[in-house]
Design a protein around this motif. Structure first.
Motif, short mmCIF file in Angstrom:
data_model
loop_
_atom_site.label_atom_id
_atom_site.label_comp_id
_atom_site.label_asym_id
_atom_site.label_seq_id
_atom_site.Cartn_x
_atom_site.Cartn_y
_atom_site.Cartn_z
N ILE A 613 0.84 -1.20 0.00
CA ILE A 613 0.00 0.00 0.00
C ILE A 613 0.87 1.25 0.00
O ILE A 613 0.60 2.24 -0.70
CB ILE A 613 -0.95 -0.01 1.21
CG1 ILE A 613 -1.95 -1.17 1.09
CG2 ILE A 613 -1.67 1.32 1.35
CD1 ILE A 613 -2.85 -1.34 2.30
N ASN A 614 1.94 1.20 0.78
CA ASN A 614 2.85 2.34 0.86
C ASN A 614 3.48 2.63 -0.50
O ASN A 614 3.59 3.79 -0.92
CB ASN A 614 3.92 2.06 1.90
CG ASN A 614 4.69 3.30 2.29
OD1 ASN A 614 4.40 4.40 1.81
ND2 ASN A 614 5.69 3.15 3.12
N GLU A 615 3.91 1.58 -1.22
CA GLU A 615 4.51 1.78 -2.53
C GLU A 615 3.50 2.33 -3.53
O GLU A 615 3.82 3.21 -4.35
CB GLU A 615 5.09 0.45 -3.03
CG GLU A 615 6.29 -0.03 -2.24
CD GLU A 615 6.79 -1.38 -2.73
OE1 GLU A 615 6.18 -1.93 -3.66
OE2 GLU A 615 7.79 -1.89 -2.16
N VAL A 616 2.26 1.84 -3.49
CA VAL A 616 1.23 2.34 -4.39
C VAL A 616 0.95 3.81 -4.12
O VAL A 616 0.78 4.63 -5.05
CB VAL A 616 -0.05 1.50 -4.27
CG1 VAL A 616 -1.20 2.13 -5.05
CG2 VAL A 616 0.21 0.09 -4.77
N GLN A 617 0.90 4.18 -2.81
CA GLN A 617 0.64 5.57 -2.45
C GLN A 617 1.77 6.48 -2.96
O GLN A 617 1.52 7.57 -3.46
CB GLN A 617 0.47 5.71 -0.94
CG GLN A 617 -0.84 5.13 -0.42
CD GLN A 617 -0.94 5.25 1.09
OE1 GLN A 617 0.07 5.39 1.77
NE2 GLN A 617 -2.17 5.18 1.59
N LYS A 618 3.00 6.02 -2.83
CA LYS A 618 4.13 6.83 -3.30
C LYS A 618 4.09 6.98 -4.82
O LYS A 618 4.34 8.08 -5.36
CB LYS A 618 5.44 6.18 -2.87
CG LYS A 618 5.72 6.30 -1.38
CD LYS A 618 7.07 5.68 -1.04
CE LYS A 618 7.37 5.83 0.46
NZ LYS A 618 8.67 5.23 0.83
N ALA A 619 3.75 5.88 -5.49
CA ALA A 619 3.67 5.96 -6.95
C ALA A 619 2.56 6.92 -7.39
O ALA A 619 2.71 7.69 -8.35
CB ALA A 619 3.43 4.58 -7.54
N HIS A 620 1.46 6.90 -6.68
CA HIS A 620 0.34 7.79 -7.00
C HIS A 620 0.73 9.25 -6.77
O HIS A 620 0.35 10.15 -7.54
CB HIS A 620 -0.88 7.43 -6.16
CG HIS A 620 -2.08 8.30 -6.42
ND1 HIS A 620 -2.80 8.25 -7.60
CD2 HIS A 620 -2.65 9.27 -5.64
CE1 HIS A 620 -3.78 9.14 -7.53
NE2 HIS A 620 -3.71 9.77 -6.35
N GLU A 621 1.49 9.51 -5.70
CA GLU A 621 1.92 10.86 -5.41
C GLU A 621 2.85 11.39 -6.51
O GLU A 621 2.80 12.56 -6.89
CB GLU A 621 2.62 10.91 -4.04
CG GLU A 621 1.67 10.69 -2.88
CD GLU A 621 2.42 10.62 -1.55
OE1 GLU A 621 3.67 10.71 -1.58
OE2 GLU A 621 1.75 10.46 -0.49
N LEU A 622 3.72 10.53 -7.03
CA LEU A 622 4.64 10.94 -8.09
C LEU A 622 3.87 11.28 -9.36
O LEU A 622 4.20 12.24 -10.08
CB LEU A 622 5.66 9.84 -8.36
CG LEU A 622 6.67 9.57 -7.24
CD1 LEU A 622 7.55 8.37 -7.59
CD2 LEU A 622 7.54 10.81 -7.01
N VAL A 623 2.86 10.50 -9.68
CA VAL A 623 2.08 10.75 -10.89
C VAL A 623 1.25 12.02 -10.77
O VAL A 623 1.10 12.79 -11.71
CB VAL A 623 1.18 9.54 -11.20
CG1 VAL A 623 0.25 9.85 -12.37
CG2 VAL A 623 2.03 8.33 -11.52
N SER A 624 0.71 12.26 -9.56
CA SER A 624 -0.17 13.42 -9.36
C SER A 624 0.60 14.73 -9.29
O SER A 624 0.01 15.80 -9.46
CB SER A 624 -1.01 13.24 -8.10
OG SER A 624 -0.16 13.12 -6.97
N ASP A 625 1.90 14.69 -8.98
CA ASP A 625 2.68 15.93 -8.89
C ASP A 625 2.84 16.52 -10.29
O ASP A 625 3.14 15.79 -11.27
CB ASP A 625 4.05 15.67 -8.29
CG ASP A 625 3.96 15.35 -6.81
OD1 ASP A 625 2.93 15.71 -6.19
OD2 ASP A 625 4.91 14.74 -6.27
N PRO A 626 2.71 17.88 -10.46
CA PRO A 626 2.85 18.50 -11.80
C PRO A 626 4.31 18.47 -12.26
O PRO A 626 5.21 18.45 -11.48
CB PRO A 626 2.36 19.93 -11.55
CG PRO A 626 2.52 20.16 -10.09
CD PRO A 626 2.33 18.84 -9.42
#
Length: 626
Positions: A613-626
């Motif tokens: 879950i932690n890795e998925v959350q980090k990956a999502h944060e990277l994608v959402s950052d402009p």
């Protein structure tokens, strides 16, 4: 028959002093005879009463002999011969009771009755005649005194004639009463001889008749029966003497043991402890609450039965269930300044009972036995061998180890290993991995920490923002702010076994080696105390929480947990490796070992899920950052 002394009837009218003196002798003899007769009658009545009591006693004895069969003795095995013998004796006693009843009737008719008749008839008659003779004598003396006072004048002839007639009547009455009295006294000399012998004659005849009938009843058959019973009693006596000798020898052997057997805790310095027990029994002190702050201790007998701890008070027929030991935990505790106390905790983490052993050896053996039972070793085919194997495994770390046995693949492998084994959609064949040596995993002589000690910075952080316990049961809403945003929150009850520094985190073998060394060190140093905590697994960190104060004891970022695994044999053992930065700029590796109330694989699964879950959350944060 010798002649007897008699009163002369011819001297009764004269009533001389000599006659009166002789009469007093006869009266004294009659009084003595009366006293003796009363005493003799009491003795005879006592004999008769004893005979009547014998009748009642033999009747009751016969009933009691028959009642032996109905007693249902718990240890009545082999009493058939005794029962049949007592039945025969009961029949004999019934026949004897009939003879005793007949003898009692004869004693009443021929011994007691004659002496009673003698007392009531003859002695009473003499006493009555004595009273009449006394009255007549007094009346005669009064008339004579009146006659002696008559005057000489002739004009009193009429009075004189009346007085003379009165004297004559009184003298005649006295003469008659004296004759009757003298005759009764003379006859009493003969009657007392008959009265003394006739009762004893009846007593003798009754006894002889009793013995004759008894001898006729005990015929040759009875002699043979008594002889066989005597032989049986002698054989039992021989067995008793042999058994008594055996018990005497056994008693001497038991009493010749060392004084240490009677001394509690005699080997407190180096007790010989059996750690492979799967069952245990003995006396323990049980603590019970008697009030809000007061407690009491009661000494009771405890024993294990399967997976249950049983208690049996003195006098009870069977024991009762005290605690289910499956999946429970046990640890030594300090309690009310008492030694050798330990506490059993239920699988849900609730504090159970507190017990006290009488010695260090008993205390540690009880803890080992309960710990073995809680692992459900008793359900295996050979529980003794399994217990020995587990304890030998725990002790292997104290000897030099040249290599490891190949471990089976963990059901919850580290994500690092999973990523190395799977590439794209094709499964890459696993290469044979060489098992590292013990020295490559953990440096020899590495110290083991058995208590969780918080770093200074973490201690300050917890005092600033830790969860506060409210006496009304309320808690702060922002106690664990990181848990509110976490998609994963799972709580496990664990007990900290130990931690130690390791050299590598590249393989789960380092966790297995740390488990073995921690368990071995606890066994060698007799350390049974374990700190119980709540392990909260979230998608950000692992948190150890005090179950009473809800204060965090230790926190580990999930990203710092590089390896985690459960023991293959003891499913409740789990461990993980933590990589932390040091002030010098390097990194340190430490392995933490716990015992869980649930299976360790569940904790491994929760940690693995949190990391994903932690890795998925980090990956999502990277994608959402402009």
């Amino acid at each position: 028959m010798p002649a007897v002394d008699k009163l002369l009837l011819e001297e009764a009218l004269q009533d001389s002093p000599q006659t009166r003196s002789l009469l007093s002798v006869f009266e004294e003899d009659a009084g003595t005879l009366t006293d003796y007769t009363n005493q003799l009658l009491q003795a005879m009545q006592r004999v008769y009463g004893a005979q009547n009591e014998m009748c009642l006693a033999t009747q009751q004895l016969s009933k009691q002999l028959l009642a032996y069969e109905k007693q249902n003795f718990a240890l009545g095995k082999g009493d058939e011969e005794v029962i049949s013998t007592l039945h025969y004796f009961s029949k004999v006693v019934d026949e004897l009771n009939g003879l005793h009843t007949e003898l009692a009737k004869q004693l009443a008719d021929t011994m007691v009755l004659p002496i009673v008749q003698f007392r009531e008839k003859d002695l009473t008659e003499v006493s009555t005649l004595k009273d009449l003779f006394g009255l007549a004598s007094t009346e005669h003396d009064l008339s004579m005194a009146k006659y002696s006072r008559l005057p000489k004048k002739k004009e009193n002839e009429k009075v004189k004639t009346e007085v003379v007639k009165e004297v004559a009547a009184a003298r005649r009455k006295q003469h008659l009463s004296s004759l009757q009295y003298y005759c009764a006294l003379n006859a009493l000399q003969y009657r007392k001889r008959m009265a003394m012998m006739e009762p004893m004659l009846g007593f003798a005849h009754g006894q002889i008749n009793f013995f004759k009938k008894g001898a006729a009843m005990f015929s040759q058959n009875m002699d043979n029966f008594l002889s066989s019973v005597s032989d049986m009693v002698q054989s039992i006596q021989v067995e008793l003497e042999a058994e008594a000798e055996k018990m005497r020898v056994s008693q001497q052997e038991l009493l010749s043991v060392d004084e240490a057997v009677y001394t509690p805790d005699f080997d407190v310095a180096a007790p010989q402890i059996n750690r492979n027990l799967i069952q245990k029994a003995g006396y323990l002190n049980l603590r019970s609450k008697t009030g809000l702050v007061t407690t009491s201790w009661e000494r009771l007998y405890f024993f294990t039965q399967g997976g249950n701890l049983m208690c049996q008070p003195r006098g009870a027929v069977a024991g009762g269930l005290i605690q289910d030991l499956d999946n429970c935990s046990v640890m030594a505790v300090d309690c009310e300044d008492r030694r050798y106390c330990f506490q059993i905790t239920t699988p849900n983490g609730k504090s159970g009972i507190i017990l006290q052993a009488e010695s260090r050896k008993e205390n540690e053996e009880w803890i080992c036995a309960i710990n073995n039972i809680s692992r459900q070793i008793y359900l295996t085919d050979n529980p003794e061998a399994v217990a020995i194997k587990l304890n030998e495994t725990a002790l292997q770390a104290v000897t030099p180890i040249t290599g490891f046995r190949k471990k089976q693949e963990s059901p919850c492998p580290s994500p690092n290993l999973e990523n190395s084994e799977v590439k794209n959609d094709n499964t890459v064949p696993k290469a044979t991995v060489s098992v590292p040596e013990a020295e490559e995993l953990i440096a020899p002589g590495t110290p083991i920490q058995f208590d969780i000690v918080l770093p200074a910075t973490e201690f300050l952080d917890q005092n600033r923002g830790s969860r506060r316990t409210n006496p009304f049961g309320e808690t702060e809403d922002d106690a664990f702010p990181e848990a509110e945003d976490s998609l994963l929150q799972q709580m496990f009850i664990v007990r900290f076994l130990g931690s130690m520094a390791v050299k590598t985190d590249g393989t789960t073998e380092v966790i297995y080696e740390a488990m073995r060394q921690v368990l071995a060190a606890r066994a060698i140093h007799n350390i049974f105390r374990m700190t119980e905590s709540h392990l909260m697994v979230t998608s950000q960190m692992l948190r150890l929480i005090d179950p009473q104060t809800q204060v965090s004891r230790a926190n580990f970022d999930l990203t710092s947990v590089t390896q985690f695994a459960a023991h293959q044999e003891n499913k409740r053992l789990v461990g993980f490796v933590v990589r932390l930065p040091e002030s010098t700029g390097g990194e340190s590796l430490s392995t933490y070992v716990f015992e869980s109330n649930s299976e360790g694989e569940k904790i491994c699964y929760a940690i693995n899920l949190g990391k994903e879950i932690n890795e998925v959350q980090k990956a999502h944060e990277l994608v959402s950052d402009p």
